[in-house]
Design a protein around this motif. Structure first.
Motif, PDB file in Angstrom:
ATOM      1  N   LEU A 186       0.845  -1.101   0.059  1.00  0.00           N
ATOM      2  CA  LEU A 186      -0.150   0.006  -0.161  1.00  0.00           C
ATOM      3  C   LEU A 186       0.763   1.185  -0.057  1.00  0.00           C
ATOM      4  N   LEU A 187       2.126   1.177   0.822  1.00  0.00           N
ATOM      5  CA  LEU A 187       3.058   2.441   0.665  1.00  0.00           C
ATOM      6  C   LEU A 187       3.825   2.597  -0.596  1.00  0.00           C
ATOM      7  N   VAL A 188       3.809   1.443  -1.478  1.00  0.00           N
ATOM      8  CA  VAL A 188       4.227   1.434  -3.008  1.00  0.00           C
ATOM      9  C   VAL A 188       3.107   2.060  -3.771  1.00  0.00           C
ATOM     10  N   ALA A 245      17.166  12.476  -3.305  1.00  0.00           N
ATOM     11  CA  ALA A 245      16.930  11.872  -1.984  1.00  0.00           C
ATOM     12  C   ALA A 245      17.642  12.800  -1.111  1.00  0.00           C
ATOM     13  N   TRP A 246      17.375  14.226  -1.126  1.00  0.00           N
ATOM     14  CA  TRP A 246      17.993  14.971  -0.246  1.00  0.00           C
ATOM     15  C   TRP A 246      17.607  14.834   1.081  1.00  0.00           C
ATOM     16  N   TRP A 247      16.400  14.608   1.396  1.00  0.00           N
ATOM     17  CA  TRP A 247      15.654  14.351   2.702  1.00  0.00           C
ATOM     18  C   TRP A 247      14.816  13.043   2.810  1.00  0.00           C
ATOM     19  N   SER A 248      14.798  12.324   1.820  1.00  0.00           N
ATOM     20  CA  SER A 248      14.079  11.159   1.906  1.00  0.00           C
ATOM     21  C   SER A 248      14.743  10.154   1.534  1.00  0.00           C
ATOM     22  N   PRO A 249      15.393   9.455   2.459  1.00  0.00           N
ATOM     23  CA  PRO A 249      16.214   8.154   2.183  1.00  0.00           C
ATOM     24  C   PRO A 249      15.301   6.965   1.760  1.00  0.00           C
ATOM     25  N   THR A 250      15.967   6.019   1.309  1.00  0.00           N
ATOM     26  CA  THR A 250      15.065   4.883   1.031  1.00  0.00           C
ATOM     27  C   THR A 250      14.338   4.219   2.178  1.00  0.00           C
ATOM     28  N   GLN A 251      13.160   4.192   1.922  1.00  0.00           N
ATOM     29  CA  GLN A 251      12.298   3.417   3.031  1.00  0.00           C
ATOM     30  C   GLN A 251      12.094   2.303   2.605  1.00  0.00           C
ATOM     31  N   ALA A 252      11.768   1.497   3.946  1.00  0.00           N
ATOM     32  CA  ALA A 252      11.410   0.025   3.683  1.00  0.00           C
ATOM     33  C   ALA A 252      10.349  -0.387   4.833  1.00  0.00           C
ATOM     34  N   VAL A 282      11.495   1.427   8.278  1.00  0.00           N
ATOM     35  CA  VAL A 282      12.768   1.686   8.747  1.00  0.00           C
ATOM     36  C   VAL A 282      13.286   2.492   7.373  1.00  0.00           C
ATOM     37  N   GLU A 283      14.443   3.142   7.520  1.00  0.00           N
ATOM     38  CA  GLU A 283      15.311   3.879   6.540  1.00  0.00           C
ATOM     39  C   GLU A 283      16.632   2.901   6.577  1.00  0.00           C
ATOM     40  N   VAL A 284      16.610   2.902   4.831  1.00  0.00           N
ATOM     41  CA  VAL A 284      17.608   1.904   4.469  1.00  0.00           C
ATOM     42  C   VAL A 284      19.116   2.808   4.159  1.00  0.00           C
ATOM     43  N   ALA A 315      17.909  -8.754   3.281  1.00  0.00           N
ATOM     44  CA  ALA A 315      17.081  -7.886   2.068  1.00  0.00           C
ATOM     45  C   ALA A 315      15.655  -8.822   2.063  1.00  0.00           C
ATOM     46  N   SER A 316      15.698  -9.957   2.262  1.00  0.00           N
ATOM     47  CA  SER A 316      14.466 -10.865   1.994  1.00  0.00           C
ATOM     48  C   SER A 316      13.531 -10.510   2.971  1.00  0.00           C
ATOM     49  N   GLN A 317      13.913  -9.946   4.251  1.00  0.00           N
ATOM     50  CA  GLN A 317      12.970  -9.493   5.382  1.00  0.00           C
ATOM     51  C   GLN A 317      12.471  -8.221   5.156  1.00  0.00           C
ATOM     52  N   LEU A 318      12.819  -7.382   4.131  1.00  0.00           N
ATOM     53  CA  LEU A 318      12.270  -6.004   3.755  1.00  0.00           C
ATOM     54  C   LEU A 318      11.775  -5.725   2.446  1.00  0.00           C
ATOM     55  N   GLY A 319      10.537  -4.897   2.685  1.00  0.00           N
ATOM     56  CA  GLY A 319      10.028  -4.533   1.354  1.00  0.00           C
ATOM     57  C   GLY A 319      10.292  -3.085   1.177  1.00  0.00           C
ATOM     58  N   LEU A 320      11.140  -2.907  -0.176  1.00  0.00           N
ATOM     59  CA  LEU A 320      11.484  -1.576  -0.302  1.00  0.00           C
ATOM     60  C   LEU A 320      10.522  -0.696  -0.909  1.00  0.00           C
ATOM     61  N   ILE A 321      10.423   0.613  -0.632  1.00  0.00           N
ATOM     62  CA  ILE A 321       9.213   1.378  -1.093  1.00  0.00           C
ATOM     63  C   ILE A 321      10.191   2.363  -2.194  1.00  0.00           C
ATOM     64  N   PRO A 322      10.045   2.150  -3.287  1.00  0.00           N
ATOM     65  CA  PRO A 322      11.161   2.993  -4.374  1.00  0.00           C
ATOM     66  C   PRO A 322      10.397   4.474  -4.348  1.00  0.00           C
TER      67      PRO A 322
END
Length: 248
Positions: free
Chosen positions: A81-83, A182-189, A218-220, A241-248
């Motif tokens: 849903l976040l994606v 991604a200045w203030w928005s690091p990769t989220q997961a 969390v932040e990656v 990495a398999s335990q995390l869902g990355l949000i592009p």
């Protein structure tokens, strides 16, 4: 001969892609039929196949997230849903299901930031990059048209409006740059299931550091082989990495 070879190469490249698209569409429609019949597990599996065969989109991620919600898989549901929200940040159905997923995970879905901050960041958070770029182009076109009108016909009242539009355009330009770099928005997961973070990228070499519940956001920070270093609050650790869902 070279022309024939070029056509052959194009066909060789296009055919697998077209086949993948067809498979993705079939899996998507099969998932919709299964969901309507109440077979949420089979629907989720079909939509997972569609996602694997295609880049996805807001509808596919929303549908898969909704199926996960019906199955009680709240961490994966939150991830999907976040994606979907990244694709369509103003969709009410996505917002509603996001609130439900967070509620089931025991977290508030309310934005507790001051109204001023939420208003200031609205254009950044509630528009897609494509929308922001289109709006930026329109604002600047209209603004410069007003400036030309003022210069050609001596209409000083257009200056204030033109400057306001340019200011909005600059805000959108800064937003686009911020998203791109991604200045203030690091990769989220999202943590897909209850997990333990380690002090380093190995379960055998390093010690357990802290636990993360299903659905934790969390932040990656970095990646090492098949592990990701994440930040959760004031703590940092490594997860597979398999335990995390990355949000592009």
């Amino acid at each position: 001969m070279m022309r024939v070879l070029g056509i052959f190469v194009l066909v060789a490249i296009w055919t697998p892609w077209a086949g993948a698209q067809v498979e993705a569409e079939r899996a998507f429609h099969r998932g919709s039929e299964l969901f309507d019949k109440g077979d949420f597990a089979a629907a989720a599996k079909a939509w997972e196949e569609a996602l694997a065969a295609d880049a996805g989109g807001p509808t596919l991620h929303f549908n898969l997230g909704t199926a996960y919600l019906r199955l009680g898989r709240n961490g994966p549901a939150l991830h999907q849903l976040l994606v979907a929200e990244r694709f369509d940040p103003r969709d009410e159905d996505i917002t509603t299901n996001l609130a439900l997923a967070r509620k089931r995970l025991g977290r508030s879905s309310l934005d507790d930031r001051p109204t001023f901050i939420r208003t200031l960041l609205w254009l950044h958070e509630k528009t897609t990059p494509k929308e922001a770029l289109s709006l930026f182009a329109v604002l600047w076109f209209v603004a410069f048209a007003l400036l030309i009108l003022r210069r050609a016909f001596g209409r000083p009242q257009t200056l204030g409006l033109a400057m306001s539009l340019i200011a909005l355009g600059l805000i959108l330009a800064f937003s686009l740059c911020a998203r791109h770099f991604a200045w203030w928005s690091p990769t989220q997961a999202v943590v897909l299931q209850n997990a333990t973070a380690f002090t380093g990228p190995s379960e055998t070499t390093y010690q357990p550091h802290f636990k993360l519940p299903e659905g934790a956001e969390v932040e990656v920070l970095e990646s090492k082989d098949t592990w990701l270093k994440v930040k959760a609050g004031d703590q940092q650790g490594f997860l597979p990495a398999s335990q995390l869902g990355l949000i592009p």
